[in-house]
Design an enzyme around this catalytic site. Structure first.
Site, short mmCIF file in Angstrom:
data_model
loop_
_atom_site.label_atom_id
_atom_site.label_comp_id
_atom_site.label_asym_id
_atom_site.label_seq_id
_atom_site.Cartn_x
_atom_site.Cartn_y
_atom_site.Cartn_z
N ASP A 201 0.78 -1.04 -0.06
CA ASP A 201 0.05 -0.10 -0.02
C ASP A 201 0.94 1.37 0.00
O ASP A 201 2.07 1.00 -0.10
CB ASP A 201 -0.78 0.07 1.19
CG ASP A 201 -2.35 0.61 0.91
OD1 ASP A 201 -2.13 1.77 0.40
OD2 ASP A 201 -3.39 -0.05 0.86
N HIS A 276 -2.85 3.08 -4.80
CA HIS A 276 -2.09 2.93 -3.58
C HIS A 276 -0.66 2.37 -3.79
O HIS A 276 -0.13 1.28 -3.38
CB HIS A 276 -2.87 1.62 -2.86
CG HIS A 276 -4.20 2.24 -2.37
ND1 HIS A 276 -4.25 2.84 -0.95
CD2 HIS A 276 -5.62 1.95 -2.79
CE1 HIS A 276 -5.56 3.45 -0.70
NE2 HIS A 276 -6.28 2.81 -1.56
N GLU A 341 -9.75 2.55 -5.39
CA GLU A 341 -9.53 3.94 -5.21
C GLU A 341 -8.29 4.35 -5.87
O GLU A 341 -7.45 5.04 -5.54
CB GLU A 341 -9.13 4.05 -3.60
CG GLU A 341 -10.24 3.82 -2.57
CD GLU A 341 -10.18 3.99 -1.15
OE1 GLU A 341 -10.91 4.31 -0.56
OE2 GLU A 341 -8.78 3.75 -1.04
#
Length: 775
Positions: A201, A276, A341
């Site tokens: 991440d 990410h 995302e």
């Protein structure tokens, strides 16, 4: 976050033994079939351990032997099945497979003479052992009795779903090998069979990749912000050295994989792409679209800017090489590739990305992510793997073979199942265990949200919106533990337990055997067992839940607390309850209007805050109400009964009291039974930022036969006006005289698109409806 043992032990002493005799055992998850019989089997030093059709050196056999000693204080070696000594525990692979219990089910028989656990596979024997362990005294690990009894019974048990998962984020905060193993132990006790390991991440790359050493040399290191609250963490300062470095070597990962395998748990690695990716771009900036100086982020900064360049062939090569190394370490079917995302602002201005979009004749950046996902999936197939992605992978189109993990509620899972993709349900509305589990006033800081134990227990991986055929694509569900605010092993356990037990029962047990009251009582023993195994846990939500139901047009009030062994006192006049107030023992009827307040007490001491609710009765109380269409499954409360439950919803559309419809017309038909009424009130929610608009018109019609309706009144509302924040819109109808309709139809006509001045103009708005009152 202290371990809460006192109340649990007291409740066990008072009710635990009786409940086992009378009805249920404290086994989580609840078995499919249990039959309790008279008598007991006594476990002692004389008890032998026997195997049939199973090698002594099999990993499951070795596990059983080790944990009989470690957990049950029963030190014994494997023996032949005795002919004279009747005191033995037998684990056997069945000579002829039992088609009902399948690959993971088991049969458990306890007689006065022996215990037999039978299964088709070692996985079934393993789960049978976990049930056997939960039949022992809950504090057995610490008390180590010389002997103990187990009631005679027979159990037939098997899982409802093949995917029973638990996710752990080790990027926001790192957890060492010892903790991961301890975590796997408690997953195994709960019959969880998938460990979803979030390894990469923005805040860190946690897995050794030989071909790209900078991923751990640079990507696993960030500036140290230990002790600073997550919301207050600042980005790295100029020339600040990254000293907080953590990752797992391949040797450590193989050790964890082997440990999990002995517990029949598949380890599913997650390698986030294309978003990410700050840790990747800090190590290999050439994979970015721009020249921005990316770093491994010590906190979260929104929106996440970092994204791998979708037009760079070297990025695709990098990802394929990484997945090939990952596949060598994890001998399982799936690799999770993230996909969530992925903010594409960089792609919109990147010449390489725009060139790729043009060359491939793609419509937009969402389709570029879809192409990227498909390229990675093709490679995964070539190395014998399949991919899982978060539900965002649906947005640009997705292949039929990709598995969709639905996290933004259940809608993504519904869409994927209808499309024909396999689905794993992990909705943040039920199973995000980083959310608060009790009144935040009395809890350590969390990311937000509110998912108490009783709400998690309501999780059903199969949405009602799916047909029987579509439901076959739901492979199971899992809980997720994101760790932005969870910075220690102790806190991680506190957030997981006892909610993990609720998730386990939701994904193993059939709906027919689930029962909240029974589960709440089982949690008493569960907490004692957790404490004896040295796991931390949350006490639970002491704040009472006040709810209403109707019985024969009577409004009945129920009050519940998650914590067994406590007392609830309440008042009806708005005064603060104390131990001299009414003690709640069973549902009670109310008439008229009341402010009900309730609080939980233990040993005369009030625990946490008071619950308060306004309730009232009207001529609508208890009426039968039908809805067309049905509300969204996310906002369906108690369906039609919600509209006459005597409780006004708050201005929070997520409070569980609203019915939400994403449509431009709703019909509500009330069976009024010719009762005399003169006024009708209807309450709707307005929250324009949340796409919730009042109806532009409400129409009242009446009928004697539920077929031919006559309009008697209507009201319009100016939906063009800008409304700040969230508010309740009341529609007030006065018919001028008493009427006695058999049926009343309320038609709400809403917008068919968000207005042009809205930031999401053109999207479909929502209608939210709560209470109907007649007088």
């Amino acid at each position: 976050m202290k371990k809460f043992i006192a109340i649990a032990v007291a409740a066990y002493i008072l009710t635990g033994c009786a409940s086992k005799e009378e009805k249920h055992l404290s086994v989580i998850p609840e078995p499919v079939n249990v039959s309790i019989e008279k008598g007991d089997f006594i476990v002692s030093d004389n008890t032998l351990l026997c195997l049939k059709n199973l090698s002594y050196i099999d990993p499951t056999a070795q596990y059983i032997k080790e944990y009989l000693s470690k957990w049950m204080n029963l030190t014994c070696d494997f023996s032949e099945i005795p002919t004279s000594n009747k005191n033995f525990i037998l684990f056997e692979i069945l000579d002829s497979p039992d088609s009902i219990i399948g690959n993971e089910g088991y049969l458990l028989s306890v007689t006065k003479n022996n215990i037999t656990v039978s299964a088709n596979t070692t996985a079934g024997l393993f789960y049978g052992f976990q049930t056997l362990f939960q039949l022992t005294p809950p504090d057995i690990v610490t008390t180590k009795p010389e002997s103990f009894s187990i009631p005679c019974m027979s159990i037939s048990d098997y899982p409802r779903f093949e995917w029973r998962g638990s996710h752990l984020d080790v990027c926001r905060h790192f957890f060492d090998v010892d903790f991961v193993k301890k975590h796997l132990d408690i997953l195994a006790m709960n019959k969880i069979n998938k460990f979803h390991w979030h390894l990469t991440d923005d805040q860190g790359w946690r897995i050794q990749i030989d071909q790209y050493p900078k991923l751990t040399e640079i990507g696993a290191c960030r500036v140290d912000r230990t002790g600073i609250p997550w919301r207050e963490i600042q980005p790295p300062q100029k020339d600040e050295t990254a000293t907080d470095c953590n990752y797992y070597t391949k040797e450590q990962i193989r050790e964890i994989v082997e440990y999990a395998d002995q517990r029949h748990i598949d380890v599913i690695p997650e390698i986030e792409l294309p978003g990410h990716s700050s840790a990747i771009l800090a190590a290999y900036p050439e994979f970015a679209c721009d020249k921005y100086p990316y770093c491994v982020e010590p906190g979260s900064y929104w929106p996440p800017k970092a994204i791998l360049c979708g037009g760079n062939d070297d990025v695709i090569t990098f990802l394929k090489n990484v997945l090939s190394e990952v596949a060598e370490i994890f001998p399982y079917k799936y690799i999770h590739i993230g996909g969530d995302e992925a903010y594409k602002d960089n792609w919109k201005v990147c010449p390489k990305c725009q060139k790729r979009i043009k060359e491939l004749n793609l419509k937009n950046e969402e389709e570029l992510q879809n192409w990227m996902t498909f390229e990675i999936e093709k490679h995964a197939h070539s190395i014998g793997k399949e991919i899982i992605g978060w539900d965002e992978i649906l947005e640009g189109g997705v292949s039929k073979t990709a598995v969709v993990m639905s996290w933004r509620g259940i809608d993504g899972g519904i869409e994927a199942a209808k499309y024909g993709n396999n689905v794993i349900m992990a909705p943040n509305t039920y199973v995000y265990l980083d959310y608060y589990q009790a009144d935040p006033t009395f809890q350590p800081e969390a990311i937000g949200g509110y998912l108490p134990l009783h709400h998690v227990y309501e999780f059903d991986p199969v949405p009602q919106a799916l047909s029987e055929e579509q439901a076959k694509y739901i492979k199971g569900g899992q809980c997720n533990l994101w760790t932005e605010y969870i910075n220690t092993p102790d806190y991680a356990e506190y957030m997981l337990h006892p909610r993990l037990g609720a998730v386990a029962e939701c994904v193993w047990s059939p709906k027919e055997v689930k029962d909240w009251i029974n589960f709440k009582n089982k949690i008493v023993d569960y907490k004692i067992r957790l404490a004896s195994l040295n796991y931390n846990f949350c006490e639970g939500e002491f704040k009472p839940v006040i709810s209403t139901t109707t019985e024969n047009s009577k409004l009945m009030v129920s009050i519940d607390s998650e914590v067994a062994g406590t007392d609830i006192y309440y008042t009806l006049d708005g005064n603060e309850p104390n131990t001299n107030s009414s003690l709640y023992t069973k549902p009670f009827e109310v008439t008229g209007s009341h402010t009900i307040k309730a609080a939980t007490f233990y040993n005369g001491e009030k625990k946490h805050s008071t619950s308060s609710i306004e309730v009232f009765t009207s001529k609508m109380t208890g009426k039968n109400i039908t809805l067309s269409p049905q509300p969204s499954e996310k906002y369906n409360a108690q369906l039609g009964a919600t509209l006459c439950d005597g409780i006004l919803a708050s201005t929070n559309y997520n409070d569980g009291k609203w019915l939400g419809f994403q449509t431009d017309k709703v019909d509500i038909i009330v069976a009024n039974n010719a009762e005399s009424i003169q006024k009708l009130f209807l309450y709707c929610l307005v929250d324009q930022n949340g796409w919730i608009f009042a109806p532009k018109e409400v129409e009242i019609s009446v009928s004697d036969d539920e077929t031919d309706f006559t309009t008697i009144s209507s009201q319009s509302f100016d939906t063009e006006q800008k409304v700040q924040g969230a508010t309740t819109q009341k529609f007030d109808f006065d018919f001028g005289q008493k009427i006695t309709p058999t049926f009343i139809k309320i038609t709400l006509k809403g917008l068919n698109a968000l207005p042009e001045n809205h930031t999401s103009a053109g999207k479909m708005p929502w209608l939210f409806i709560d209470e109907i009152v007649t007088i």
